[in-house]
Design a protein around this motif. Structure first.
Motif, PDB file in Angstrom:
ATOM      1  N   GLN A  84       0.826  -1.212   0.000  1.00 34.88           N
ATOM      2  CA  GLN A  84       0.000   0.000   0.000  1.00 34.88           C
ATOM      3  C   GLN A  84       0.858   1.258   0.000  1.00 34.88           C
ATOM      4  O   GLN A  84       0.537   2.239  -0.676  1.00 34.88           O
ATOM      5  N   SER A  85       1.939   1.218   0.771  1.00 31.47           N
ATOM      6  CA  SER A  85       2.818   2.392   0.807  1.00 31.47           C
ATOM      7  C   SER A  85       3.434   2.643  -0.561  1.00 31.47           C
ATOM      8  O   SER A  85       3.563   3.793  -0.996  1.00 31.47           O
ATOM      9  N   GLU A  86       3.782   1.567  -1.261  1.00 29.18           N
ATOM     10  CA  GLU A  86       4.332   1.736  -2.612  1.00 29.18           C
ATOM     11  C   GLU A  86       3.295   2.336  -3.549  1.00 29.18           C
ATOM     12  O   GLU A  86       3.609   3.227  -4.351  1.00 29.18           O
ATOM     13  N   ARG A  87       2.037   1.835  -3.433  1.00 31.55           N
ATOM     14  CA  ARG A  87       0.981   2.402  -4.279  1.00 31.55           C
ATOM     15  C   ARG A  87       0.731   3.867  -3.946  1.00 31.55           C
ATOM     16  O   ARG A  87       0.525   4.696  -4.840  1.00 31.55           O
ATOM     17  N   VAL A  88       0.733   4.180  -2.645  1.00 31.49           N
ATOM     18  CA  VAL A  88       0.531   5.582  -2.241  1.00 31.49           C
ATOM     19  C   VAL A  88       1.657   6.463  -2.772  1.00 31.49           C
ATOM     20  O   VAL A  88       1.425   7.571  -3.265  1.00 31.49           O
ATOM     21  N   ILE A  89       2.876   5.938  -2.680  1.00 32.17           N
ATOM     22  CA  ILE A  89       4.017   6.710  -3.182  1.00 32.17           C
ATOM     23  C   ILE A  89       3.879   6.934  -4.682  1.00 32.17           C
ATOM     24  O   ILE A  89       4.110   8.049  -5.195  1.00 32.17           O
ATOM     25  N   ASN A  90       3.480   5.875  -5.422  1.00 34.55           N
ATOM     26  CA  ASN A  90       3.289   6.021  -6.865  1.00 34.55           C
ATOM     27  C   ASN A  90       2.176   7.011  -7.179  1.00 34.55           C
ATOM     28  O   ASN A  90       2.294   7.828  -8.102  1.00 34.55           O
ATOM     29  N   THR A  91       1.093   6.928  -6.384  1.00 34.73           N
ATOM     30  CA  THR A  91      -0.020   7.866  -6.599  1.00 34.73           C
ATOM     31  C   THR A  91       0.429   9.298  -6.340  1.00 34.73           C
ATOM     32  O   THR A  91       0.081  10.228  -7.090  1.00 34.73           O
ATOM     33  N   ILE A  92       1.194   9.489  -5.276  1.00 38.17           N
ATOM     34  CA  ILE A  92       1.692  10.836  -4.962  1.00 38.17           C
ATOM     35  C   ILE A  92       2.588  11.352  -6.080  1.00 38.17           C
ATOM     36  O   ILE A  92       2.499  12.524  -6.491  1.00 38.17           O
ATOM     37  N   GLU A  93       3.428  10.474  -6.611  1.00 36.02           N
ATOM     38  CA  GLU A  93       4.304  10.893  -7.714  1.00 36.02           C
ATOM     39  C   GLU A  93       3.482  11.267  -8.939  1.00 36.02           C
ATOM     40  O   GLU A  93       3.762  12.280  -9.608  1.00 36.02           O
ATOM     41  N   ASP A  94       2.433  10.443  -9.245  1.00 39.70           N
ATOM     42  CA  ASP A  94       1.572  10.767 -10.390  1.00 39.70           C
ATOM     43  C   ASP A  94       0.858  12.092 -10.175  1.00 39.70           C
ATOM     44  O   ASP A  94       0.736  12.910 -11.107  1.00 39.70           O
ATOM     45  N   LEU A  95       0.364  12.301  -8.938  1.00 35.44           N
ATOM     46  CA  LEU A  95      -0.330  13.565  -8.649  1.00 35.44           C
ATOM     47  C   LEU A  95       0.620  14.752  -8.753  1.00 35.44           C
ATOM     48  O   LEU A  95       0.228  15.824  -9.234  1.00 35.44           O
ATOM     49  N   GLU A  96       1.836  14.571  -8.313  1.00 39.82           N
ATOM     50  CA  GLU A  96       2.806  15.658  -8.424  1.00 39.82           C
ATOM     51  C   GLU A  96       3.065  15.985  -9.895  1.00 39.82           C
ATOM     52  O   GLU A  96       3.171  17.161 -10.268  1.00 39.82           O
ATOM     53  N   ILE A  97       3.137  14.929 -10.725  1.00 39.99           N
ATOM     54  CA  ILE A  97       3.329  15.159 -12.165  1.00 39.99           C
ATOM     55  C   ILE A  97       2.133  15.899 -12.744  1.00 39.99           C
ATOM     56  O   ILE A  97       2.273  16.858 -13.522  1.00 39.99           O
ATOM     57  N   GLU A  98       0.886  15.457 -12.361  1.00 36.64           N
ATOM     58  CA  GLU A  98      -0.321  16.115 -12.862  1.00 36.64           C
ATOM     59  C   GLU A  98      -0.395  17.566 -12.378  1.00 36.64           C
ATOM     60  O   GLU A  98      -0.800  18.457 -13.135  1.00 36.64           O
ATOM     61  N   ILE A  99      -0.033  17.773 -11.111  1.00 39.21           N
ATOM     62  CA  ILE A  99      -0.072  19.146 -10.575  1.00 39.21           C
ATOM     63  C   ILE A  99       0.907  20.036 -11.330  1.00 39.21           C
ATOM     64  O   ILE A  99       0.593  21.191 -11.668  1.00 39.21           O
ATOM     65  N   ALA A 100       2.096  19.488 -11.591  1.00 41.50           N
ATOM     66  CA  ALA A 100       3.074  20.275 -12.346  1.00 41.50           C
ATOM     67  C   ALA A 100       2.557  20.586 -13.745  1.00 41.50           C
ATOM     68  O   ALA A 100       2.697  21.715 -14.242  1.00 41.50           O
ATOM     69  N   GLN A 101       1.911  19.567 -14.375  1.00 41.96           N
ATOM     70  CA  GLN A 101       1.361  19.790 -15.715  1.00 41.96           C
ATOM     71  C   GLN A 101       0.229  20.802 -15.678  1.00 41.96           C
ATOM     72  O   GLN A 101       0.139  21.690 -16.540  1.00 41.96           O
ATOM     73  N   MET A 102      -0.663  20.666 -14.667  1.00 42.11           N
ATOM     74  CA  MET A 102      -1.760  21.622 -14.547  1.00 42.11           C
ATOM     75  C   MET A 102      -1.246  23.024 -14.247  1.00 42.11           C
ATOM     76  O   MET A 102      -1.823  24.017 -14.722  1.00 42.11           O
ATOM     77  N   SER A 103      -0.175  23.115 -13.501  1.00 40.29           N
ATOM     78  CA  SER A 103       0.408  24.434 -13.224  1.00 40.29           C
ATOM     79  C   SER A 103       0.917  25.071 -14.506  1.00 40.29           C
ATOM     80  O   SER A 103       0.695  26.265 -14.755  1.00 40.29           O
ATOM     81  N   ARG A 104       1.577  24.225 -15.327  1.00 42.33           N
ATOM     82  CA  ARG A 104       2.046  24.769 -16.610  1.00 42.33           C
ATOM     83  C   ARG A 104       0.874  25.185 -17.488  1.00 42.33           C
ATOM     84  O   ARG A 104       0.911  26.247 -18.130  1.00 42.33           O
ATOM     85  N   GLU A 105      -0.185  24.330 -17.505  1.00 37.88           N
ATOM     86  CA  GLU A 105      -1.360  24.685 -18.309  1.00 37.88           C
ATOM     87  C   GLU A 105      -2.022  25.943 -17.764  1.00 37.88           C
ATOM     88  O   GLU A 105      -2.516  26.774 -18.536  1.00 37.88           O
ATOM     89  N   THR A 106      -2.076  26.063 -16.429  1.00 34.57           N
ATOM     90  CA  THR A 106      -2.683  27.258 -15.821  1.00 34.57           C
ATOM     91  C   THR A 106      -1.915  28.511 -16.214  1.00 34.57           C
ATOM     92  O   THR A 106      -2.519  29.547 -16.547  1.00 34.57           O
TER      93      THR A 106
END
Length: 282
Positions: A84-106
């Motif tokens: 579960q911790s590995e999945r959470v870490i992967n999810t956090i990494e994906d969210l960080e990537i999406e947030i960075a992408q959304m920030s660029r789009e914003t």
């Protein structure tokens, strides 16, 4: 009387010897009884201690089994938590990537919005410089006839009148007196003035007025009513096209329509035969 001879094996000597032997035997028996009693007590104590230790061993073995089971369960939970911790870490990494992408789009959207705002201000300035006509005046200039409704009410929202020749067919039968058959029969026997003021007929008149008022100024039109027969609203215009740019044709057709009182049955055959009679066709 002469004395007896003293011998080592006289009766008295034997008595003394046997008494001493009996005392020794008695002493041995007493000591042996105490020894046996003490041994039994010690054995009993040892037996009880052994039983207690065996119980403790059994309890220890049960505790050991429970500890092993708990250890296995804990190891499974640790494995699950690691997954579960590995999945959470992967999810956090994906969210960080999406947030960075959304920030660029914003940032890109903000830049685009700023550019659009700049362009809009520039267009507004150009419009002011060119002296653009106000929207209300422009809209009023496109109407062939002024129409005053109730407030800002739009009778046919989203409808755009267009075309070179526009034919408006309006039902003028008794069915336009009301919504229900009972009220239609009741109103049908009333006077012409009462039939003209029927709510359903008044709504139809306002709709027709709105349609005629929004005709393109360059178009031709004709307004026909039908019940058991079809006839033009404006007398003398049967089979002819009227000009939307001619105020007398527009006002004459609308005013003539207001003088009608719904009556008779409904014949769609006669209504659509008008389309065939008009030349050129609408």
């Amino acid at each position: 009387m002469p004395r007896r001879k003293v011998t080592p094996f006289s009766l008295s000597f034997l008595d003394i010897m046997f008494c001493g032997f009996g005392a020794v035997v008695l002493l041995v028996l007493i000591l042996n009884h105490e020894t046996v009693k003490t041994r039994n007590e010690v054995f009993t104590d040892l037996r009880a201690e052994t039983v207690r230790l065996e119980k403790e061993v059994l309890i220890g073995e049960e505790d050991l089994v429970e500890a092993r089971n708990s250890l296995q369960a804990t190891e499974k939970e640790i494995v699950l938590m690691q997954g579960q911790s590995e999945r959470v870490i992967n999810t956090i990494e994906d969210l960080e990537i999406e947030i960075a992408q959304m920030s660029r789009e914003t940032l890109a959207n903000r830049a685009h919005i700023n550019q659009l705002s700049t362009d809009l201000k520039s267009l507004d300035e150009q419009k002011k410089r060119l002296g653009a006509v106000a929207p209300a005046d422009r809209d009023a200039g496109e109407k062939v006839r002024e129409f005053k409704g109730e407030g800002d009410r739009q009778y046919l929202t989203g409808l755009k009148m267009g075309g070179e020749r526009i034919l408006i067919l309006m039902d003028a039968s008794a069915s336009m007196l009301d919504q229900t058959i009972i009220n239609i029969i009741r109103r049908r026997n009333m006077s012409g003035a009462s039939r003209k003021n029927a709510p359903k007929w008044q709504r139809a008149l306002k709709t027709a007025d709105w349609l005629v008022s929004n005709l393109p100024a360059t178009s031709q039109f004709q307004l026909y009513t039908f019940n058991t027969a079809a006839r033009p609203a404006l007398a003398g215009s049967d089979g002819k096209w009227l000009q939307a740019s001619t105020r007398t044709d527009v006002d004459g057709a609308v005013n003539a329509l207001r003088e009608l009182a719904p009556a008779g049955g409904t014949s769609l055959y006669h209504a659509f035969s008008v389309v065939k009679a008009l030349q050129p066709r609408p």
